[in-house]
Design a protein around this motif. Structure first.
Motif, PDB file in Angstrom:
ATOM      1  N   SER A 258     125.130  47.859   7.613  1.00  0.00           N
ATOM      2  CA  SER A 258     124.987  46.983   8.777  1.00  0.00           C
ATOM      3  C   SER A 258     126.221  46.113   8.894  1.00  0.00           C
ATOM      4  N   VAL A 259     126.414  45.549  10.100  1.00  0.00           N
ATOM      5  CA  VAL A 259     127.547  44.667  10.357  1.00  0.00           C
ATOM      6  C   VAL A 259     127.109  43.613  11.358  1.00  0.00           C
ATOM      7  N   SER A 260     127.608  42.385  11.182  1.00  0.00           N
ATOM      8  CA  SER A 260     127.319  41.318  12.139  1.00  0.00           C
ATOM      9  C   SER A 260     128.471  40.332  12.153  1.00  0.00           C
ATOM     10  N   ALA A 261     128.444  39.425  13.145  1.00  0.00           N
ATOM     11  CA  ALA A 261     129.543  38.479  13.270  1.00  0.00           C
ATOM     12  C   ALA A 261     129.096  37.229  14.003  1.00  0.00           C
ATOM     13  N   PHE A 262     129.717  36.119  13.629  1.00  0.00           N
ATOM     14  CA  PHE A 262     129.587  34.861  14.340  1.00  0.00           C
ATOM     15  C   PHE A 262     130.879  34.619  15.114  1.00  0.00           C
ATOM     16  N   ALA A 263     130.782  34.430  16.418  1.00  0.00           N
ATOM     17  CA  ALA A 263     131.931  34.071  17.257  1.00  0.00           C
ATOM     18  C   ALA A 263     133.175  34.882  16.918  1.00  0.00           C
ATOM     19  N   PRO A 264     133.094  36.217  16.943  1.00  0.00           N
ATOM     20  CA  PRO A 264     134.246  37.025  16.533  1.00  0.00           C
ATOM     21  C   PRO A 264     135.341  37.083  17.597  1.00  0.00           C
ATOM     22  N   ILE A 265     136.573  37.303  17.144  1.00  0.00           N
ATOM     23  CA  ILE A 265     137.670  37.672  18.031  1.00  0.00           C
ATOM     24  C   ILE A 265     137.508  39.173  18.284  1.00  0.00           C
ATOM     25  N   VAL A 266     136.978  39.545  19.429  1.00  0.00           N
ATOM     26  CA  VAL A 266     136.602  40.949  19.646  1.00  0.00           C
ATOM     27  C   VAL A 266     137.723  41.778  20.249  1.00  0.00           C
ATOM     28  N   ALA A 267     138.676  41.130  20.894  1.00  0.00           N
ATOM     29  CA  ALA A 267     139.760  41.855  21.558  1.00  0.00           C
ATOM     30  C   ALA A 267     141.086  41.149  21.282  1.00  0.00           C
ATOM     31  N   PRO A 268     141.575  41.182  20.042  1.00  0.00           N
ATOM     32  CA  PRO A 268     142.793  40.445  19.716  1.00  0.00           C
ATOM     33  C   PRO A 268     144.004  40.872  20.543  1.00  0.00           C
ATOM     34  N   SER A 269     144.000  42.089  21.045  1.00  0.00           N
ATOM     35  CA  SER A 269     145.114  42.537  21.874  1.00  0.00           C
ATOM     36  C   SER A 269     145.188  41.809  23.214  1.00  0.00           C
ATOM     37  N   GLN A 270     144.111  41.083  23.558  1.00  0.00           N
ATOM     38  CA  GLN A 270     144.033  40.463  24.877  1.00  0.00           C
ATOM     39  C   GLN A 270     143.928  38.944  24.840  1.00  0.00           C
ATOM     40  N   VAL A 271     144.098  38.324  23.664  1.00  0.00           N
ATOM     41  CA  VAL A 271     143.956  36.866  23.572  1.00  0.00           C
ATOM     42  C   VAL A 271     145.119  36.281  22.766  1.00  0.00           C
ATOM     43  N   PRO A 272     145.437  35.002  22.977  1.00  0.00           N
ATOM     44  CA  PRO A 272     146.621  34.411  22.324  1.00  0.00           C
ATOM     45  C   PRO A 272     146.631  34.496  20.808  1.00  0.00           C
TER      46      PRO A 272
ATOM     47  N   SER B  56     128.898  26.558  23.657  1.00  0.00           N
ATOM     48  CA  SER B  56     129.744  25.368  23.678  1.00  0.00           C
ATOM     49  C   SER B  56     130.942  25.506  22.737  1.00  0.00           C
ATOM     50  N   ASP B  57     131.248  26.734  22.370  1.00  0.00           N
ATOM     51  CA  ASP B  57     132.390  27.026  21.510  1.00  0.00           C
ATOM     52  C   ASP B  57     133.682  26.697  22.254  1.00  0.00           C
ATOM     53  N   GLU B  58     134.516  25.871  21.646  1.00  0.00           N
ATOM     54  CA  GLU B  58     135.745  25.442  22.311  1.00  0.00           C
ATOM     55  C   GLU B  58     136.762  26.563  22.489  1.00  0.00           C
ATOM     56  N   PHE B  59     136.568  27.683  21.794  1.00  0.00           N
ATOM     57  CA  PHE B  59     137.482  28.815  21.902  1.00  0.00           C
ATOM     58  C   PHE B  59     136.905  29.963  22.728  1.00  0.00           C
ATOM     59  N   LEU B  60     135.749  29.758  23.314  1.00  0.00           N
ATOM     60  CA  LEU B  60     134.999  30.838  23.950  1.00  0.00           C
ATOM     61  C   LEU B  60     135.801  31.571  25.022  1.00  0.00           C
ATOM     62  N   ASP B  61     136.302  30.855  26.000  1.00  0.00           N
ATOM     63  CA  ASP B  61     136.929  31.498  27.153  1.00  0.00           C
ATOM     64  C   ASP B  61     138.348  31.980  26.876  1.00  0.00           C
ATOM     65  N   ARG B  62     139.065  31.271  26.005  1.00  0.00           N
ATOM     66  CA  ARG B  62     140.471  31.600  25.772  1.00  0.00           C
ATOM     67  C   ARG B  62     140.667  32.664  24.694  1.00  0.00           C
ATOM     68  N   GLU B  63     139.902  32.594  23.604  1.00  0.00           N
ATOM     69  CA  GLU B  63     140.178  33.424  22.436  1.00  0.00           C
ATOM     70  C   GLU B  63     139.096  34.456  22.099  1.00  0.00           C
ATOM     71  N   LEU B  64     137.856  34.210  22.456  1.00  0.00           N
ATOM     72  CA  LEU B  64     136.753  35.030  21.951  1.00  0.00           C
ATOM     73  C   LEU B  64     136.269  36.074  22.950  1.00  0.00           C
ATOM     74  N   LYS B  65     136.003  35.673  24.168  1.00  0.00           N
ATOM     75  CA  LYS B  65     135.687  36.581  25.267  1.00  0.00           C
ATOM     76  C   LYS B  65     134.627  37.634  24.907  1.00  0.00           C
ATOM     77  N   PRO B  66     133.418  37.217  24.548  1.00  0.00           N
ATOM     78  CA  PRO B  66     132.386  38.195  24.187  1.00  0.00           C
ATOM     79  C   PRO B  66     132.015  39.137  25.319  1.00  0.00           C
ATOM     80  N   GLU B  67     132.323  38.746  26.557  1.00  0.00           N
ATOM     81  CA  GLU B  67     132.027  39.642  27.675  1.00  0.00           C
ATOM     82  C   GLU B  67     132.814  40.951  27.568  1.00  0.00           C
TER      83      GLU B  67
END
Length: 276
Positions: A165-179, A221-232
């Motif tokens: 199994s694998v899980s994550a909290f607030a992962p960087i899911v697309a590092p190629s697309q974020v700063p 309310s993650d301060e990095f949600l929109d800029r770095e994490l982008k779970p969408e």
């Protein structure tokens, strides 16, 4: 190997060990929680935790509250440091590159290539060490937070059959697309974006050969949600690939260990079910 810490905790013991790493060519530390059953010598399944930027092995073992749940489920939990460290190991003044920011990859560029091989360390060297020295079964899972969530997801996707199994909290899911990711991947791997795909969850999902379900928790309310994490981006990639994803958006939670400690019990229960 040398044990440098040992603390009774929730019926088991929390230890910290140091050892010479051949993959990283430096001394490394890792935390390991041994539940009561393991302390008696019984073999237990193991879960690997990968921490985020700036962390050492200490953040997780001191702040997550994982020991209580690990003991209840009879799980060994291993939490390595986030990068090679020490004199002679390349570094950068910024918090998001160099020591404390290994990004769980194998660097190919100078001055990083000699030591920054966290992918090899987590995927191969550390499990071999744990399995040789501690009472673990062959059943293993992996999870992490932020940069470590990125590491857990990519390592699981690149090694079909290795993890239950694998899980994550607030992962960087697309590092190629974020700063965060663009900076680290350029420094460690160079400008060839084709090389980046091996360490990008969204890209790996396109060709995944194993349909290991993904469990992800993200605070809204993650301060990095929109800029770095982008779970969408993760949701879209899973939908396109037909890959099962449970994405829990937690109202009011930020990026801190208060968030992790609030839901660590659910994640360990999830892994325990898969590991039995």
């Amino acid at each position: 190997m040398e044990r440098i810490e040992r603390h009774a905790s929730h019926g088991g013991v929390q230890e910290v060990w140091k050892h010479a790493s051949s993959a990283l060519q430096c001394e490394m530390r890792f935390g390991i929680y041994l539940p009561e059953a393991a302390a008696r010598g019984e073999k237990c399944p193991v879960v690997y935790w990968l921490s985020g930027l700036t962390c050492t092995e200490q953040n997780f073992i001191g702040k997550s509250g994982a020991q209580r749940y690990a003991n209840e489920h009879g799980l060994i939990v291993v939490s390595p440091d986030t990068s090679p460290r020490g004199e002679g190991v390349a570094d950068d003044p910024a918090y998001d590159l160099g020591q404390g920011a290994g990004f769980y990859l194998n660097a190919t560029q100078q001055p990083w290539a000699k030591h920054f091989r966290m992918y090899d360390y987590v995927a191969d060297e550390l499990p071999a060490l744990i399995e040789a020295r501690f009472p673990v079964t062959e059943a293993r899972s992996i999870f992490g937070h932020s940069m470590g969530g990125h590491g857990a997801l990519t390592i699981a996707l690149r090694n079909p059959g290795r993890y239950r199994s694998v899980s994550a909290f607030a992962p960087i899911v697309a590092p190629s697309q974020v700063p965060w990711g663009e900076k680290a991947l350029t420094a460690y791997l160079g400008d060839d974006r084709a090389a980046w795909k091996h360490y990008d969850t969204v890209e790996l999902l396109k060709d995944a050969t194993e349909r290991l379900p993904l469990l992800v928790d993200q605070g809204d309310s993650d301060e990095f949600l929109d800029r770095e994490l982008k779970p969408e981006l993760l949701r879209a990639a899973c939908e396109a690939a037909g890959h099962r994803l449970q994405l829990n958006v937690r109202a009011g939670y930020d990026h801190s260990y208060y968030f992790i400690a609030s839901f660590i019990g659910e994640h360990l229960a999830y892994h325990a079910k898969a590991l039995r």
